[in-house]
Motif scaffolding. Sequence first.
Motif, PDB file in Angstrom:
ATOM      1  N   TYR A  85       0.857  -1.178   0.000  1.00 40.43           N
ATOM      2  CA  TYR A  85       0.000   0.000   0.000  1.00 40.43           C
ATOM      3  C   TYR A  85       0.893   1.228   0.000  1.00 40.43           C
ATOM      4  N   LEU A  86       0.712   2.064  -1.008  1.00 37.03           N
ATOM      5  CA  LEU A  86       1.487   3.291  -1.134  1.00 37.03           C
ATOM      6  C   LEU A  86       0.559   4.497  -1.098  1.00 37.03           C
ATOM      7  N   THR A  90       1.338  13.599  -0.469  1.00 33.92           N
ATOM      8  CA  THR A  90       0.323  14.343   0.284  1.00 33.92           C
ATOM      9  C   THR A  90      -0.484  13.438   1.207  1.00 33.92           C
ATOM     10  N   GLY A  91      -0.232  12.121   1.143  1.00 35.61           N
ATOM     11  CA  GLY A  91      -1.013  11.163   1.921  1.00 35.61           C
ATOM     12  C   GLY A  91      -2.201  10.595   1.186  1.00 35.61           C
ATOM     13  N   GLY A  96      -2.698  -0.046  -4.258  1.00 32.42           N
ATOM     14  CA  GLY A  96      -3.036  -1.090  -3.295  1.00 32.42           C
ATOM     15  C   GLY A  96      -2.911  -2.461  -3.917  1.00 32.42           C
ATOM     16  N   ILE A  97      -1.943  -3.243  -3.466  1.00 32.63           N
ATOM     17  CA  ILE A  97      -1.714  -4.605  -3.961  1.00 32.63           C
ATOM     18  C   ILE A  97      -1.978  -5.566  -2.809  1.00 32.63           C
ATOM     19  N   GLN A  98      -2.794  -6.584  -3.058  1.00 35.74           N
ATOM     20  CA  GLN A  98      -3.132  -7.534  -2.009  1.00 35.74           C
ATOM     21  C   GLN A  98      -2.039  -8.598  -1.849  1.00 35.74           C
ATOM     22  N   CYS A 154       2.900   1.764   3.577  1.00 36.70           N
ATOM     23  CA  CYS A 154       2.145   1.361   4.755  1.00 36.70           C
ATOM     24  C   CYS A 154       1.444   0.035   4.486  1.00 36.70           C
ATOM     25  N   PHE A 155       0.576  -0.351   5.395  1.00 33.85           N
ATOM     26  CA  PHE A 155      -0.167  -1.603   5.288  1.00 33.85           C
ATOM     27  C   PHE A 155      -1.658  -1.295   5.314  1.00 33.85           C
TER      28      PHE A 155
END
Length: 500
Positions: A85-86, A90-91, A96-98, A154-155
């Motif tokens: 998860y990237l 800016t947040g 999203g890769i599972q 992140c996750f």
Amino acid sequence: MAPDLLLGIDIGNTVVKAVLFDLDGQQIARHGVDGTTLEPAPGTVERPVDELWDNARAAIAGCLRGIDPERLAAIGLSGHGNGLYLLDKTGAPLLGIQSLDSRAAALAASLDEAVGADLHDICLQRPWPAQTPSLLAWVKVHLPKVYAQAGTLCFAKDVIGSRLTGVRASEVSDMSGAGLLRLPEASYDARLMALYGLADAMPLLPPLMTPTDVIGRVTVEAGNATGLKAGTPVVAGYFDVVASALGSGAGTPGTMSVVLGSWSINQVFAATPARDPAVFMVTSFGPDRFTNMDNSATSAANLEWYVRTLVERAGHKGDPFALVNELVGRAAMAPDDPMFHPFLYGGRHGAHQRGGFYGIAGWHDEGHLLRALYEGVAFEHRRHVQTLTASGAHIAQVYLSGGGTRSPYWPQMMADVLGLPVRLGAAEETGALGAAMAAAVAIGICPDEEAAVARMSRARAALLPDTARQGLHDRRFAVWQRLTTAMEPFWTDLAALGQP
């Protein structure tokens, strides 16, 4: 009135669940929202990251319906590990890769051959396809524009934490489970990142916390979106396999948690990490707190595929899993029943491993195939458990959790195949309960995880192996292992056919 409820938010590969518990772990309310899985190319499994927050927001609002948010003492998080998860600089959501993705298989194999032993020396894990740093290295090579835009790695659960609090952070259980920390110190390490070819990715790593740290408080904006009270503490939480283990009642050194979920999770709690390269991964969740694991994407994801592809496609209108269990219960059992390899998403020993049914005869029906699927999944769990015991783990008790425990047949089969007593947690949502335990520790309701487990978990069943069935499964397991070895040349040749 003093706050008397805890909220656990559990983010799986598909469903986002919000579950309310009282301070003793009794479930009060639950709401889940199913998400979208995207497969843009063979071997790729993604999700829209914006939808992840939309679904979490709906799950929280649904769970809180009729509940005064003033009663909520704290929120804990749990989510599937690995994948990638990237967020951008800016947040905002970027990718999203599972953790069922296998696009990085070739790259992970190359890394493993070149520096796998060096990586294991630091993080106690070797590269594998859906591992977070392997996927990030793949993105760096194949999606350089996305890589250049990335601001935070992140996750799944951290995405929700950031939207609730405005704080981008992660914690040691997910980071160590992804091979991104030096162990046993549980700290970031520049040499480790350089070995992955990711020396320039150090700035992507967020502030590192323990699972029972408060990362921030619900913002006014998030409160308006979810129905939560602004200012409610949000706690970092756990890699979901650790959360599920705690929620099922495991957690003290020597206890074993087996998760019969999308992934085959098999973990033993210990005060020291295993340094055996045969062990898949080690996760730290605090000082002198480790789980030694042997895992693969070979568990109930196989049944989910069967239901989605064959049962639902046939237009079945009722509960498809109830139908599956009815068919399993009807099928007579014989020693020469069909067998199944649960490698629809690759196996522990390579993405080239494939699923398959073997030994089907004209008198077999769908129930026999489904029981073979149940048994094949159980056999792969057993193989993982044998790896852990060979590394020195002593296992006397198994705590079983995951969606597969809802079957009236699968848990007893697990006891028979493993040859070990199995306890089933009373909580259906063990991951969310583990997240709530983190919240309980964070705000001082419980002094530590052991106390939280003692107070908030309870067993609904204790199963012992059936001696006759155990003996039959022992004989079949020996044949199944020989079949696995015999299939390796075929799987290798088949994978070669798929290469450009």
